[in-house]
Scaffold this active site. Structure first.
Site, PDB file in Angstrom:
ATOM      1  N   MET A  27     105.759  47.847  49.183  1.00  0.00           N
ATOM      2  CA  MET A  27     105.721  46.431  49.561  1.00  0.00           C
ATOM      3  C   MET A  27     105.987  45.577  48.312  1.00  0.00           C
ATOM      4  O   MET A  27     105.652  44.389  48.288  1.00  0.00           O
ATOM      5  CB  MET A  27     104.378  46.081  50.192  1.00  0.00           C
ATOM      6  N   HIS A  34     103.632  53.014  41.558  1.00  0.00           N
ATOM      7  CA  HIS A  34     104.930  53.081  42.241  1.00  0.00           C
ATOM      8  C   HIS A  34     105.982  53.725  41.342  1.00  0.00           C
ATOM      9  O   HIS A  34     106.815  54.507  41.812  1.00  0.00           O
ATOM     10  CB  HIS A  34     105.431  51.667  42.587  1.00  0.00           C
ATOM     11  N   GLY A 148     101.731  57.468  47.509  1.00  0.00           N
ATOM     12  CA  GLY A 148     100.628  57.585  46.558  1.00  0.00           C
ATOM     13  C   GLY A 148      99.353  58.048  47.242  1.00  0.00           C
ATOM     14  O   GLY A 148      99.021  57.588  48.342  1.00  0.00           O
ATOM     15  N   LYS A 150      96.445  57.336  46.388  1.00  0.00           N
ATOM     16  CA  LYS A 150      95.396  56.316  46.422  1.00  0.00           C
ATOM     17  C   LYS A 150      95.127  55.918  47.881  1.00  0.00           C
ATOM     18  O   LYS A 150      93.996  55.678  48.262  1.00  0.00           O
ATOM     19  CB  LYS A 150      95.797  55.085  45.614  1.00  0.00           C
ATOM     20  N   GLN A 154      96.328  56.854  54.548  1.00  0.00           N
ATOM     21  CA  GLN A 154      97.708  56.534  54.927  1.00  0.00           C
ATOM     22  C   GLN A 154      98.583  57.786  54.811  1.00  0.00           C
ATOM     23  O   GLN A 154      99.424  58.046  55.681  1.00  0.00           O
ATOM     24  CB  GLN A 154      98.253  55.424  54.018  1.00  0.00           C
ATOM     25  N   SER A 187      98.508  47.068  43.598  1.00  0.00           N
ATOM     26  CA  SER A 187      99.088  45.715  43.586  1.00  0.00           C
ATOM     27  C   SER A 187      97.977  44.682  43.653  1.00  0.00           C
ATOM     28  O   SER A 187      98.086  43.590  43.101  1.00  0.00           O
ATOM     29  CB  SER A 187     100.021  45.528  44.775  1.00  0.00           C
ATOM     30  N   ARG A 188      96.897  45.010  44.329  1.00  0.00           N
ATOM     31  CA  ARG A 188      95.809  44.036  44.514  1.00  0.00           C
ATOM     32  C   ARG A 188      94.984  43.842  43.246  1.00  0.00           C
ATOM     33  O   ARG A 188      94.198  42.898  43.167  1.00  0.00           O
ATOM     34  CB  ARG A 188      94.963  44.415  45.720  1.00  0.00           C
TER      35      ARG A 188
HETATM   36  O1  PAF Z   1     101.626  51.778  50.928  1.00  0.00           O
HETATM   37  C1  PAF Z   1     102.331  50.767  51.144  1.00  0.00           C
HETATM   38  O2  PAF Z   1     102.740  50.046  50.232  1.00  0.00           O
HETATM   39  C2  PAF Z   1     102.688  50.409  52.580  1.00  0.00           C
HETATM   40  O3  PAF Z   1     101.649  50.702  53.452  1.00  0.00           O
HETATM   41  C3  PAF Z   1     103.991  51.061  53.047  1.00  0.00           C
HETATM   42  C4  PAF Z   1     103.882  52.571  53.116  1.00  0.00           C
HETATM   43  C5  PAF Z   1     105.131  50.667  52.136  1.00  0.00           C
HETATM   44  C6  PAF Z   1     104.328  50.585  54.471  1.00  0.00           C
HETATM   45  O4  PAF Z   1     104.504  49.215  54.511  1.00  0.00           O
END
Ligand code: PAF
Length: 285
Positions: A27, A34, A148, A150, A154, A187-188
């Site tokens: 994102m 990243h 990732g 982290k 997900q 990012s946060r």
């Molecule tokens: O992990 C992320 O940055 C987001 O959840 C992803 C996988 C790019 C989906 O929008």
């Protein structure tokens, strides 16, 4: 490249040339985590493509969609420095041409995830992730995709989705990149000042303390959870959850568990941070 037509013709050319493609969905607002994904992606394919798309579908009503940092130029510079070949940055209109409410939803069933705290704490979040990742996979058609660790829950969601939908894509989880303090790169973290960043390191300290306690044989799981939550609270954060689960099934840890995952989310300032730690346990198989 922004257009899907352009992306498709690039991808067709890769097929024709017999070249493989590794994909890093993001994102944007890229950090070392990243960049590690992109760096590792080179090991898996001839070409590396990174997408930058702030996905509105995975943000809840009261979450930080509008505030989410958009740093496109800086992101592109960082990607160039690690020889990323293609940046794909679709618009929201191209991603969701009929609008979000009319979008077909990819929903990974909750049965495997009933223990997955991130799903219960952020209703709709994982449908948004599964849907956009499916769309991105269909657009990019990668051979390999890197995520990732982290975002442990997900990664599990994506692995299940790829298996269930028979997508011919190898999913590679990449270990979390951390600050010296142990704070997971995110990012946060950009929402935090230096003091808050220092304070947020308690999250990793709590994870490590729980990990050691489990490895020393303790199995009084709810007491350990309470202790760790208090540790985070005392440092000034607001814990959202801290769960100790079987790393493979998300089932509660028992005498047979050989690998546990400690999953945590906590608020500090404007940020909600997540992290996790996987630990091997000395239990009989
Ligand atoms: O992990 C992320 O940055 C987001 O959840 C992803 C996988 C790019 C989906 O929008």
């Amino acid at each position: 490249m922004q257009s899907l037509t352009e992306l498709r013709s690039w991808r067709q050319q890769c097929h024709k040339d017999g070249k493989t493609v590794a994909f890093v969905p993001t994102m944007g607002n890229l950090h070392e985590g990243h960049i590690e994904l992109v760096t590792q992606a080179h090991q898996y394919a001839d070409y590396v493509i990174t997408s930058i798309f702030v996905n509105p579908m995975q943000f809840g009503k009261n979450e930080d969609l509008d505030a989410y940092p958009r740093t496109f130029e800086a992101d592109c510079d960082k990607l160039k420095a690690v020889n990323n070949h293609v940046v794909f940055y679709p618009s929201v209109e191209d991603m969701y041409p009929s609008g979000l409410s009319a979008q077909t939803v990819v929903s990974v069933p909750n049965n495997e995830f009933e223990f997955c705290a991130e799903a219960t704490q952020r209703p709709g979040h994982f449908d948004g992730v599964a849907t956009v990742v499916t769309k991105l996979f269909n657009m990019v058609q990668p051979d390999t995709a890197l995520f990732g660790q982290k975002d442990y829950q997900q990664v599990r969601l994506i692995q299940t989705m790829v298996k269930d939908l028979n997508l011919p894509i190898k999913i590679v989880p990449v270990p979390t990149v951390r600050e010296k303090s142990g704070l997971a790169k995110s990012s946060r973290n950009g929402y935090l000042n230096d003091d808050q960043k220092a304070t947020a390191a308690i999250i990793f300290q709590a994870l490590t303390a729980v990990g050691e306690t489990l490895q020393n044989g303790a199995r009084n799981i709810s007491e350990i959870q309470t202790f760790a939550i208090e540790m985070i609270e005392l440092a000034g954060l607001k814990p959202d959850y801290l769960e100790i689960r079987d790393a493979a099934s998300f089932a509660p840890v028992n005498d047979k568990t050989t690998e546990a995952v400690i999953l945590v989310a906590a608020f500090i300032g404007k940020a909600r941070l997540i992290d996790n730690l996987v630990v091997k346990l000395n239990n009989a198989k």
